[in-house]
Every structure is written in C-alpha cells, then in structure tokens.
Design a protein around this motif. Sequence first.
Motif, PDB file in Angstrom:
ATOM      1  N   GLU A  73      68.352  54.692  42.924  1.00 30.56           N
ATOM      2  CA  GLU A  73      68.157  53.412  42.244  1.00 30.56           C
ATOM      3  C   GLU A  73      67.830  52.346  43.284  1.00 30.56           C
ATOM      4  O   GLU A  73      68.584  52.143  44.230  1.00 30.56           O
ATOM      5  CB  GLU A  73      69.428  53.026  41.481  1.00 30.56           C
ATOM      6  N   ILE A  74      66.692  51.688  43.105  1.00 29.49           N
ATOM      7  CA  ILE A  74      66.279  50.649  44.043  1.00 29.49           C
ATOM      8  C   ILE A  74      67.065  49.366  43.777  1.00 29.49           C
ATOM      9  O   ILE A  74      67.230  48.941  42.621  1.00 29.49           O
ATOM     10  CB  ILE A  74      64.762  50.358  43.905  1.00 29.49           C
ATOM     11  N   VAL A  75      67.558  48.758  44.849  1.00 23.42           N
ATOM     12  CA  VAL A  75      68.277  47.486  44.749  1.00 23.42           C
ATOM     13  C   VAL A  75      67.263  46.348  44.872  1.00 23.42           C
ATOM     14  O   VAL A  75      66.440  46.330  45.801  1.00 23.42           O
ATOM     15  CB  VAL A  75      69.341  47.358  45.858  1.00 23.42           C
ATOM     16  N   THR A  76      67.307  45.420  43.942  1.00 22.94           N
ATOM     17  CA  THR A  76      66.374  44.288  43.952  1.00 22.94           C
ATOM     18  C   THR A  76      66.660  43.377  45.137  1.00 22.94           C
ATOM     19  O   THR A  76      67.805  42.953  45.342  1.00 22.94           O
ATOM     20  CB  THR A  76      66.466  43.493  42.645  1.00 22.94           C
ATOM     21  N   ASN A  77      65.630  43.065  45.915  1.00 24.04           N
ATOM     22  CA  ASN A  77      65.793  42.190  47.077  1.00 24.04           C
ATOM     23  C   ASN A  77      65.800  40.717  46.657  1.00 24.04           C
ATOM     24  O   ASN A  77      65.136  40.337  45.684  1.00 24.04           O
ATOM     25  CB  ASN A  77      64.664  42.417  48.080  1.00 24.04           C
ATOM     26  N   PRO A  78      66.534  39.874  47.380  1.00 27.29           N
ATOM     27  CA  PRO A  78      66.573  38.441  47.040  1.00 27.29           C
ATOM     28  C   PRO A  78      65.208  37.779  47.225  1.00 27.29           C
ATOM     29  O   PRO A  78      64.410  38.185  48.084  1.00 27.29           O
ATOM     30  CB  PRO A  78      67.588  37.870  48.044  1.00 27.29           C
ATOM     31  N   ALA A  79      64.927  36.772  46.429  1.00 23.33           N
ATOM     32  CA  ALA A  79      63.691  35.998  46.561  1.00 23.33           C
ATOM     33  C   ALA A  79      63.851  34.987  47.694  1.00 23.33           C
ATOM     34  O   ALA A  79      64.908  34.375  47.852  1.00 23.33           O
ATOM     35  CB  ALA A  79      63.386  35.280  45.252  1.00 23.33           C
ATOM     36  N   VAL A  80      62.807  34.827  48.492  1.00 22.51           N
ATOM     37  CA  VAL A  80      62.834  33.897  49.630  1.00 22.51           C
ATOM     38  C   VAL A  80      61.559  33.066  49.646  1.00 22.51           C
ATOM     39  O   VAL A  80      60.586  33.379  48.941  1.00 22.51           O
ATOM     40  CB  VAL A  80      62.975  34.652  50.975  1.00 22.51           C
ATOM     41  N   ALA A  81      61.562  32.034  50.482  1.00 25.59           N
ATOM     42  CA  ALA A  81      60.375  31.202  50.635  1.00 25.59           C
ATOM     43  C   ALA A  81      59.265  31.999  51.321  1.00 25.59           C
ATOM     44  O   ALA A  81      59.514  32.721  52.282  1.00 25.59           O
ATOM     45  CB  ALA A  81      60.714  29.966  51.463  1.00 25.59           C
ATOM     46  N   VAL A  82      58.053  31.867  50.832  1.00 29.63           N
ATOM     47  CA  VAL A  82      56.898  32.574  51.392  1.00 29.63           C
ATOM     48  C   VAL A  82      56.152  31.653  52.347  1.00 29.63           C
ATOM     49  O   VAL A  82      55.841  30.516  52.001  1.00 29.63           O
ATOM     50  CB  VAL A  82      55.952  33.052  50.260  1.00 29.63           C
ATOM     51  N   ASP A  83      55.897  32.143  53.545  1.00 26.59           N
ATOM     52  CA  ASP A  83      55.142  31.404  54.562  1.00 26.59           C
ATOM     53  C   ASP A  83      55.707  29.999  54.787  1.00 26.59           C
ATOM     54  O   ASP A  83      55.028  28.982  54.575  1.00 26.59           O
ATOM     55  CB  ASP A  83      53.664  31.315  54.154  1.00 26.59           C
TER      56      ASP A  83
END
Length: 322
Positions: A73-83
């Motif tokens: 089961e893949i664990v969802t990664n946290p969302a972060v600021a892009v560039d």
Amino acid sequence: MNWITSYVRPRLNSMLGRREMPENLWIKCPETGEMVFHRELEENQWVIPASGYHMKISAKDRLKHFFDDGEFEIVTNPAVAVDPLRFRDQKKYADRLRENKQKTGLDDSIVNALGSLEGLPIVTCLHDFSFMGGSLGIAAGEAIIKGFETAVEKKRPMVLFAASGGARMQEGILSLMQLPRTTVAVEMLKEAGLPYIVVLTNPTTGGVSASYAMLGDIHIAEPGAVIGFAGARVIEQTIREKLPEGFQRSEYLLDHGMVDMVVHRHELRPTIGRLLRMMMKQPALADTGADVKPANTLPAPSTGADPVTGETTPETATEPAQ
C-alpha cells in the motif's frame, strides 16, 4: 520536411510488411557489453544473468519483488510548495518537475509503502533514481519524514532503499535543510525502539550519504554500488593522488568497515527478514521439514572415533565383532 524519411520509407515499410521494433527490446550490460532481452532482465529483478551486474530498478518494481505476494500500500506524500526559489537554468525548474512527473508517474523521488516481509509488517521508504537522479529536495524530505512518522505510529520497522545523487541543486539551502530534518526523523524511530535497516544501492552519494542513509542500525549494500559523499574524480583532483581500485564500491566499503554486508538483490528478502526477526525478537520462520545440516556442523563421532575429526584411528578403533 525530409521527403525520403517522411514519405518514401513509410511507404516501403508498409509494402514490405516491416514493423518498427521497440528501442528497449534489448538492453546492453554496462559491464560486459552483453545484450539481454528486456523481458528476461525484468523477470530477473534487473540483474544481468551472466555477469550479475545490478542495474537500476524503479521503486514500484522493487516493491513488487520485495513484499510478500507483491502486495503493498502506497503512503500518500505530503503536499509542498513547488519551485519556492523560482529557479531557472537552461529551463525552468517547474518545467523539469512536470516532465519528470509525466515520465515516471511519481510526485517526487521518494515512495513510501506499507506491506509484509515474510509475514512481518514493515514500512519501506525508497528513492527512485529515475526522478531527477533520486535527488533530495523539499518534497523528498517531507516524504521521508512522513515514512518515519508512519513507522513510529504503526510501530513497524523501517527499511530504506537509498539511490540518489544527493541534494537537489535547484532548491539550494532549502534542499540542504532536509539533511538535519531527516536525521531527526531517524532519531524518532530509534527512540521508539524500532529497527532501521538501510539498503545502499547504486549510486548513493552526496547529502543523502551524509545524513539518514548512513544512520541505520544495519547497512546493507548491493554488489558493485557506488557509495560515498564526493565523486572519485573530485577527490583525485583535490588530493592529487590516484585512488585505489574499486574505491567507493560496495566491496571496498565492506573491507573498510563502512557497511555491514554486501547482499545480492535476489537475497535481500530472506536476509532482511531474518535480521528484522532477530532485532524484533520474533521467532524464526517455521522449518520446511527438510533435513538440512548446517554447513559448519561436524559429523557426530561414532564409538572409537576421534572426538575432533570424527575419523577412526588405529589407536581408538574397536575390535571387530567375533
């Protein structure tokens, strides 16, 4: 437009019944030059059958071979600021990220997964080298921390597969800040009394090797993997000396005490499973019932046999029955 290549060649191919062959049908061994059929290599976990050369393997392919029945089961990664730095070299960093996401189908270079290894529930954290060389940026750092937090929350051991060129230059100091942050995550796991095993694959270099990849309880390396901080060429130019043969390779590091063992990719499952059971004080897997004698066990001496070698000597031989 080239008239010959755009019109004549397609017409000839259609008339003669020729079909375009996939470019990746055969793969060349970097070590021996041997050509290996793509499907055969994929079934062999991306290890060249003849030479044993370990090629790079994607995170999801490794998970399929590593977990029980290939289920995870893949664990969802946290969302972060892009560039965040709005970095640009030959092209915008945001464009590079978009291209790599489309090419790999991943959000970033880190994949966390839950599953079982020989019946033991574990958490794995994997670098995927195909995403910008497995480099460590903000998103990767957050994903690694998420993986360790998940392991602590679920009280499971962590197995990390490292494959990286180091910190991601497009994120500057923000990338370097992930080194101490991930180190704190490792300490959280150790304070919880949970095992942490690191598998160093080809290559593991730069800031990754200077932080969480070298903080495991046990360090396992795949054969022939390049492991180190600075590149060999940079070191040679700095010290102005020729480095030893095989410098920074798994076998060299094993001889000098930098890693605990070098294990073939096919043997990682049973090796890590055995280590985790010992570290977690879990019982060994049930015996298959086969009568297997340990390699170092000497035959039990019979009557009149030498107690060390087990061989019958003239001095101790018994008289034959009358």
